[in-house]
Design a protein around this motif. Structure first.
Motif, PDB file in Angstrom:
ATOM      1  N   PRO A  28       1.472 -12.637  10.288  1.00  0.00           N
ATOM      2  CA  PRO A  28       2.808 -12.263   9.821  1.00  0.00           C
ATOM      3  C   PRO A  28       3.561 -13.483   9.303  1.00  0.00           C
ATOM      4  CG  PRO A  28       2.334 -11.213  11.918  1.00  0.00           C
ATOM      5  CD  PRO A  28       1.221 -12.185  11.659  1.00  0.00           C
ATOM      6  N   GLY A  29       4.226 -13.323   8.180  1.00  0.00           N
ATOM      7  CA  GLY A  29       4.980 -14.420   7.595  1.00  0.00           C
ATOM      8  C   GLY A  29       4.239 -15.211   6.548  1.00  0.00           C
ATOM      9  N   ASP A  30       2.977 -14.856   6.270  1.00  0.00           N
ATOM     10  CA  ASP A  30       2.222 -15.559   5.239  1.00  0.00           C
ATOM     11  C   ASP A  30       2.683 -15.129   3.851  1.00  0.00           C
ATOM     12  OD1 ASP A  30       0.706 -17.018   6.949  1.00  0.00           O
ATOM     13  OD2 ASP A  30      -1.106 -15.802   6.781  1.00  0.00           O
ATOM     14  N   ALA A  31       2.752 -16.103   2.934  1.00  0.00           N
ATOM     15  CA  ALA A  31       3.087 -15.797   1.549  1.00  0.00           C
ATOM     16  C   ALA A  31       1.848 -15.450   0.736  1.00  0.00           C
ATOM     17  CB  ALA A  31       3.801 -16.988   0.907  1.00  0.00           C
ATOM     18  N   ARG A  32       0.683 -15.876   1.236  1.00  0.00           N
ATOM     19  CA  ARG A  32      -0.570 -15.704   0.500  1.00  0.00           C
ATOM     20  C   ARG A  32      -1.677 -15.354   1.479  1.00  0.00           C
ATOM     21  NH1 ARG A  32      -2.601 -17.728  -4.338  1.00  0.00           N
ATOM     22  NH2 ARG A  32      -0.574 -18.629  -4.806  1.00  0.00           N
ATOM     23  N   SER A  33      -2.598 -14.529   1.020  1.00  0.00           N
ATOM     24  CA  SER A  33      -3.730 -14.174   1.865  1.00  0.00           C
ATOM     25  C   SER A  33      -4.512 -15.418   2.253  1.00  0.00           C
ATOM     26  CB  SER A  33      -4.654 -13.195   1.132  1.00  0.00           C
ATOM     27  OG  SER A  33      -5.858 -13.022   1.843  1.00  0.00           O
ATOM     28  N   ALA A  34      -4.883 -15.500   3.525  1.00  0.00           N
ATOM     29  CA  ALA A  34      -5.636 -16.660   4.005  1.00  0.00           C
ATOM     30  C   ALA A  34      -7.130 -16.506   3.802  1.00  0.00           C
ATOM     31  CB  ALA A  34      -5.345 -16.885   5.488  1.00  0.00           C
ATOM     32  N   GLN A  35      -7.565 -15.345   3.361  1.00  0.00           N
ATOM     33  CA  GLN A  35      -9.000 -15.083   3.221  1.00  0.00           C
ATOM     34  C   GLN A  35      -9.468 -15.320   1.797  1.00  0.00           C
ATOM     35  OE1 GLN A  35     -10.817 -11.753   5.290  1.00  0.00           O
ATOM     36  NE2 GLN A  35     -11.623 -10.988   3.365  1.00  0.00           N
ATOM     37  N   ALA A  36     -10.488 -16.108   1.618  1.00  0.00           N
ATOM     38  CA  ALA A  36     -11.105 -16.307   0.303  1.00  0.00           C
ATOM     39  C   ALA A  36     -12.125 -15.206   0.090  1.00  0.00           C
ATOM     40  CB  ALA A  36     -11.774 -17.675   0.237  1.00  0.00           C
ATOM     41  N   GLY A  37     -11.826 -14.301  -0.802  1.00  0.00           N
ATOM     42  CA  GLY A  37     -12.674 -13.130  -0.975  1.00  0.00           C
ATOM     43  C   GLY A  37     -13.897 -13.404  -1.832  1.00  0.00           C
ATOM     44  N   ASP A  38     -14.929 -12.593  -1.649  1.00  0.00           N
ATOM     45  CA  ASP A  38     -16.141 -12.729  -2.448  1.00  0.00           C
ATOM     46  C   ASP A  38     -16.579 -11.378  -2.998  1.00  0.00           C
ATOM     47  OD1 ASP A  38     -16.893 -11.543  -0.120  1.00  0.00           O
ATOM     48  OD2 ASP A  38     -18.442 -13.003   0.403  1.00  0.00           O
ATOM     49  N   GLY A  39     -15.600 -10.467  -3.204  1.00  0.00           N
ATOM     50  CA  GLY A  39     -15.945  -9.156  -3.752  1.00  0.00           C
ATOM     51  C   GLY A  39     -15.599  -8.034  -2.805  1.00  0.00           C
ATOM     52  N   GLU A  40     -15.967  -6.826  -3.178  1.00  0.00           N
ATOM     53  CA  GLU A  40     -15.624  -5.631  -2.427  1.00  0.00           C
ATOM     54  C   GLU A  40     -16.361  -5.580  -1.090  1.00  0.00           C
ATOM     55  OE1 GLU A  40     -16.143  -0.790  -2.852  1.00  0.00           O
ATOM     56  OE2 GLU A  40     -16.854  -2.162  -4.410  1.00  0.00           O
ATOM     57  N   PRO A  41     -15.646  -5.249   0.011  1.00  0.00           N
ATOM     58  CA  PRO A  41     -16.327  -5.069   1.294  1.00  0.00           C
ATOM     59  C   PRO A  41     -17.362  -3.948   1.202  1.00  0.00           C
ATOM     60  CG  PRO A  41     -13.943  -5.188   1.581  1.00  0.00           C
ATOM     61  CD  PRO A  41     -14.206  -5.086   0.115  1.00  0.00           C
ATOM     62  N   ALA A  42     -18.405  -4.056   2.009  1.00  0.00           N
ATOM     63  CA  ALA A  42     -19.476  -3.062   1.964  1.00  0.00           C
ATOM     64  C   ALA A  42     -19.000  -1.700   2.444  1.00  0.00           C
ATOM     65  CB  ALA A  42     -20.652  -3.530   2.815  1.00  0.00           C
ATOM     66  N   GLN A  43     -18.018  -1.691   3.344  1.00  0.00           N
ATOM     67  CA  GLN A  43     -17.498  -0.433   3.859  1.00  0.00           C
ATOM     68  C   GLN A  43     -16.029  -0.618   4.230  1.00  0.00           C
ATOM     69  OE1 GLN A  43     -19.997   0.356   7.220  1.00  0.00           O
ATOM     70  NE2 GLN A  43     -19.139  -1.280   8.455  1.00  0.00           N
ATOM     71  N   VAL A  44     -15.377   0.499   4.505  1.00  0.00           N
ATOM     72  CA  VAL A  44     -13.964   0.424   4.875  1.00  0.00           C
ATOM     73  C   VAL A  44     -13.830  -0.371   6.174  1.00  0.00           C
ATOM     74  CG1 VAL A  44     -11.928   1.768   5.511  1.00  0.00           C
ATOM     75  CG2 VAL A  44     -13.506   2.629   3.773  1.00  0.00           C
ATOM     76  N   PRO A  45     -12.968  -1.377   6.207  1.00  0.00           N
ATOM     77  CA  PRO A  45     -12.813  -2.183   7.426  1.00  0.00           C
ATOM     78  C   PRO A  45     -12.344  -1.339   8.605  1.00  0.00           C
ATOM     79  CG  PRO A  45     -11.782  -3.243   5.532  1.00  0.00           C
ATOM     80  CD  PRO A  45     -12.149  -1.853   5.109  1.00  0.00           C
ATOM     81  N   GLN A  46     -12.677  -1.795   9.794  1.00  0.00           N
ATOM     82  CA  GLN A  46     -12.251  -1.126  11.015  1.00  0.00           C
ATOM     83  C   GLN A  46     -10.854  -1.609  11.405  1.00  0.00           C
ATOM     84  OE1 GLN A  46     -14.252   1.320  12.566  1.00  0.00           O
ATOM     85  NE2 GLN A  46     -15.299   1.022  10.606  1.00  0.00           N
ATOM     86  N   GLY A  47     -10.135  -0.756  12.141  1.00  0.00           N
ATOM     87  CA  GLY A  47      -8.830  -1.152  12.634  1.00  0.00           C
ATOM     88  C   GLY A  47      -7.720  -0.935  11.607  1.00  0.00           C
ATOM     89  N   TYR A  48      -6.533  -1.365  11.977  1.00  0.00           N
ATOM     90  CA  TYR A  48      -5.355  -1.148  11.140  1.00  0.00           C
ATOM     91  C   TYR A  48      -5.350  -2.084   9.935  1.00  0.00           C
ATOM     92  CZ  TYR A  48      -0.498  -0.963   9.624  1.00  0.00           C
ATOM     93  OH  TYR A  48       0.635  -0.829   8.854  1.00  0.00           O
ATOM     94  N   TYR A  49      -5.064  -1.538   8.782  1.00  0.00           N
ATOM     95  CA  TYR A  49      -4.807  -2.361   7.607  1.00  0.00           C
ATOM     96  C   TYR A  49      -4.086  -1.528   6.560  1.00  0.00           C
ATOM     97  CZ  TYR A  49      -8.663  -0.174   4.961  1.00  0.00           C
ATOM     98  OH  TYR A  49      -9.459   0.718   4.296  1.00  0.00           O
ATOM     99  N   GLN A  50      -3.465  -2.198   5.614  1.00  0.00           N
ATOM    100  CA  GLN A  50      -2.809  -1.553   4.479  1.00  0.00           C
ATOM    101  C   GLN A  50      -3.543  -1.967   3.201  1.00  0.00           C
ATOM    102  OE1 GLN A  50       0.581   0.410   4.457  1.00  0.00           O
ATOM    103  NE2 GLN A  50      -0.656   0.826   6.272  1.00  0.00           N
ATOM    104  N   HIS A  51      -3.556  -1.053   2.218  1.00  0.00           N
ATOM    105  CA  HIS A  51      -4.204  -1.345   0.944  1.00  0.00           C
ATOM    106  C   HIS A  51      -3.247  -0.998  -0.189  1.00  0.00           C
ATOM    107  CE1 HIS A  51      -4.804   2.968   0.250  1.00  0.00           C
ATOM    108  NE2 HIS A  51      -5.285   3.052   1.478  1.00  0.00           N
ATOM    109  N   VAL A  52      -3.615  -1.345  -1.410  1.00  0.00           N
ATOM    110  CA  VAL A  52      -2.812  -0.998  -2.584  1.00  0.00           C
ATOM    111  C   VAL A  52      -2.651   0.527  -2.624  1.00  0.00           C
ATOM    112  CG1 VAL A  52      -2.766  -0.942  -5.108  1.00  0.00           C
ATOM    113  CG2 VAL A  52      -3.499  -3.025  -3.914  1.00  0.00           C
ATOM    114  N   PRO A  53      -1.416   1.026  -2.624  1.00  0.00           N
ATOM    115  CA  PRO A  53      -1.215   2.482  -2.549  1.00  0.00           C
ATOM    116  C   PRO A  53      -1.042   3.151  -3.910  1.00  0.00           C
ATOM    117  CG  PRO A  53       0.865   1.387  -2.176  1.00  0.00           C
ATOM    118  CD  PRO A  53      -0.159   0.286  -2.418  1.00  0.00           C
ATOM    119  N   LEU A  54      -1.290   4.431  -3.938  1.00  0.00           N
ATOM    120  CA  LEU A  54      -0.948   5.233  -5.100  1.00  0.00           C
ATOM    121  C   LEU A  54       0.571   5.327  -5.215  1.00  0.00           C
ATOM    122  CD1 LEU A  54      -3.400   8.271  -4.809  1.00  0.00           C
ATOM    123  CD2 LEU A  54      -3.432   6.507  -6.598  1.00  0.00           C
TER     124      LEU A  54
END
Length: 340
Positions: free
Chosen positions: A159-185
């Motif tokens: 909480p409080g981050d201005a930028r994602s701390a994760q360096a991505g390498d493409g689409e995850p193989a499956q939907v992540p487990q646990g709570y998360y938010q994604h780009v919404p319609l």
């Protein structure tokens, strides 16, 4: 001879001033009256929702952003998103949770819409997901289904981050487990807001220098969603073509220009954009302008001619104190306005 030269200079100056005034003038009051255009509602507008991760949450604003993040998390949980046990962000910028949080807190919302590869209208600011998800892919190249599997501000973001701390390498193989938010319609965002607070909707384009069939499709799809929405909204865009589109097709709604030099590349076009020189294309009802520039002559002139001036983005009480006299409405983040 000298007298004639002076007259020519004066006449030239008057002509230039007249041309400038014509170029930046907003919609005429008579036209507003004829179409019964409602003004931009007088509320504070939460930038990309009331969020606990994302834009503006950096060290520069740390003195006040802690209270802001805490409010975003509290209001998001009140709306049913996340729990106190969630260690990462609950309501990242431009998420359903951030918009629900803004509604719970009683703030209006400013948000950005784009179109996916499969023609869905989604709410997201950047053209790619690098900053918000550590994924370099572009929104225009992804389907909505793919977007649902990409968490916004994934672990190890906090909480409080201005930028994602994760360096991505493409689409995850499956939907992540646990709570998360994604780009919404966008349609889902409108369901969440449900008319509770007013919305400023910004149409975002990959470039503001051109207009093509995809842009027309984007406008049609976005407008269809808004036309079916039973709530208060106004529309704005960096792209003068989008402002002109709304003035032509939806003259009863308030429309705003969002001039920004950097969105037009280099040369004369950026200067013209920052000077409100494209206002003649759409005759906007309001002008959204960088809060630092609220006292510039072009902003003061447009306001004097009837345009509502909307600041972006005010991120502290000190910034608000500096610019409040220059603007009629404010888009904010990173601090909690003292009244609402």
């Amino acid at each position: 001879m000298a007298s004639n030269m002076v007259k020519k200079v004066l006449l030239g100056g008057l002509a230039a001033a007249g041309a400038a005034a014509w170029a930046i003038a907003p919609r005429r009051s008579s036209d507003k009256h004829r179409h019964a255009v409602q003004p931009v509602p007088d509320v504070w507008y939460a930038h990309r929702g009331l969020h606990d991760a994302g834009s503006g949450l950096n060290e520069q604003y740390a003195a006040e952003s802690g209270e802001y993040v805490a409010l975003a998390r509290r209001m998001a949980m009140k709306a049913g998103y996340g729990t106190p046990e969630v260690t990462g962000p609950i309501a990242p910028e431009n998420s359903l949770a951030s918009f629900a949080a803004a509604c719970e807190a009683g703030f209006g919302i400013e948000l950005d819409i784009q179109m996916t590869a499969d023609g869905r209208i989604v709410v997201v600011h950047d053209n790619d997901l690098m900053r918000v998800a550590g994924d370099p892919r572009r929104i225009a190249d992804l389907t909505y289904d793919e977007l649902t599997r990409i968490p916004l501000f994934p672990s190890p973001s906090k909480p409080g981050d201005a930028r994602s701390a994760q360096a991505g390498d493409g689409e995850p193989a499956q939907v992540p487990q646990g709570y998360y938010q994604h780009v919404p319609l966008f349609s889902d965002v409108l369901k969440v807001v449900n008319g509770r607070v007013p919305i400023i909707v910004e149409y975002k384009f990959e470039t503001n220098r051109y207009w093509d069939e995809r842009d027309e499709e984007f406008m049609d799809l976005g407008d269809a969603l808004l036309s079916a929405y039973d709530g208060t909204y106004v529309m704005e865009s960096f792209h003068p073509g989008a402002v002109a589109w709304y003035r032509k097709h939806r003259p009863t709604y308030a429309v705003g220009s969002w001039p920004r030099r950097s969105s037009f590349g280099n040369g004369v076009l950026p200067w013209a954009a920052g000077s409100l020189g494209f206002n003649f294309l759409g005759r906007p009802d309001f002008v959204a302008y960088d809060w630092h520039g609220g006292n510039l002559p072009q902003v003061r002139a447009a306001r004097a001619m009837g345009a509502t001036a909307v600041s972006w983005t005010v991120r502290s009480s000190d910034e608000y104190a500096i610019c409040d006299d220059w603007f009629d409405r404010h888009i904010f983040e990173s601090f909690v306005p003292q009244y609402r």
